[in-house]
Design a protein around this motif. Sequence first.
Motif: not given
Length: 628
Positions: A135, A137, A170, A245
């Motif tokens: 994760m 982002l 990201a 995401e």
Amino acid sequence: MVNIIIDGNTFKVNKSLTLLKAAEKCGITIPSLCGIDGFHHNCDLCDVEIEHHGTVKACNIHPAEGMNVTTMSSALIQRRKHVLEQILSAPNISCSVPPCQVACPADVDIQSYLYFIATNQPQKAIEVIKKTLPMPLSIGRVCPAFCEAKCQRKLVDGSIAIRQIKRYAADIDLASLHAYTPEKKPTKPQHIAIVGAGPGGLSCGYFLSNEGYNVTVFESMPQAGGWLRYGIPEYRLPKDVLDQEIDIMCRNGMTVETNKKLGTDFTLSSLQHDYDAVCLAIGASLASEMHYQGTDLNGHYLGVDFLKDQMLEKQYTIGKKVAVIGGGNTAIDCARTALRLGADTTLIYRRTRDEMPAELYEIEEAEHEGVKFLFLTNPVENIADNNGHICQVKLETMALGEPDASGRCSPKATGEYIFAEFDTVIAAVSQKTNTDFLANDTTELPMSRWNTLNTDEQTMYSGVDNIFGIGDFRRGPATAIEAIADGRKAAQAIDAQFGGNMEKLYTESFRERNVARGHLIRPDHVNKLKNIMRTLLADNDSADIDTELEHVLTHLMRNKMSELHVHARHLSFNEVEKGYSHQAAINEAKRCLSCGCHDGNDCKLRHYATDYHVDKRLIISGLRPITA
């Protein structure tokens, strides 16, 4: 071609190859550092046992008809371990994990992805990041950046902006036509249930679905994301970014079922029966109450509930003067949110600013935006107006005593009071897990006195049947990055239980954890640099000098990410941090001092040292293993 026997199995191999290469062609890996600079057929790790020939180097012998090879035996294991100890004791060998990675709960290979950003390879950077952190982002926006606190560059002029560079990578990945998703392994028969679609649960499901498992995540709220959605305000983490995401994380088959509450829509016992493994990632999103007079009055809210309401019905109304009680990140988020809703906001904390557990960056941003702070005070009574609504708060003055279990000085009541005008109080002091689901269930879990689940630290296993537990449910209120770290550990353990081969992390450090940088520390080095450059640029006019200085210092000093102007933040929940430009990210990544092994988590020597259980207490100064 000749026929040889390797570990009891017969293979037809090319006799012109070395035994080392021939075994590799057969899918058998013999440990070797051959081909790596500094070794060149002298590592002694590829020793094997050949019937009638004894122990020989696999890189120095060619296959012969009928050759019978043993690649693993107790004698070879001990021999390789001894060889590895000798290699690691050599003064020219660096096999260390950089301090930034040691500090990261998720063991992200920071040094490697900074290198890829510095060399303009953002796609490779995101692939490195997602091996341990699916994760980036979200975490690139909200992580407390434990890594930056240990960054060695901090001793020189300022830590690397590791979190922001992660976010940059990201963002670039998201903007590409095909955001990176690992290749999914063949489908496996096992079905895994995960309760809770927060960062821990989603990460556990992500890693397991990549391995081919059938993963279902049950979430009690209307949407997935957990605290990232219902606790982190929009100005820090836009929810459209979180949605994208989560969509990427589900590409390999993870299914998320929302509005499904444990203890109401299904029981823990039923999950145990219906699924091969169960992972509880239920978080700690229940607010802890403050117990003092007047907390039942209109205008008194709990911080967790207030933030959650902002993402749901928006039924909570606040007045013109808001008091937020607490010193953690949740309190800061409540204060900055109230400010954006148009309130004159004061944060009240019973210790001083130095003891606040909130991130320093968040505290500074709150100050910058106009949040007021009242330290060494604690509420003892909410006072009502004629309509039963808060109009005033009685506060007791506190004094700092001796440090408590947290290491911070404990606040002591002085018996002196002040009164302050407020029409809304938001108490954001702590959170806890809702364990009501256990009340009418036959399954009993090993719970601590803090109402958290007792699990094995490495596997997240509860010790009960097929149940694992991660994140805040086992830690108590913590951070998203810590929950994600737990999620990967649980996925690894669940996969191992079913005989899988999920990629192992090699994050043991077999040398000092960083290279000494003390000789680089110059408290006044920036001013000296400026003076030197001014001397070198003496023939230029003043405007040229300022331009040149600015250009040079962007390659030396930490590059601050551009932000939304403070005036534009009032009455707006637009994201504050705007992201790095392409060149700014490259310049910032180039500041990395590369404190650890240059091969990062791909270091073969580290792999072997871990697999052969070399004593990681090896030290440089003694140039020998420490013996017990």
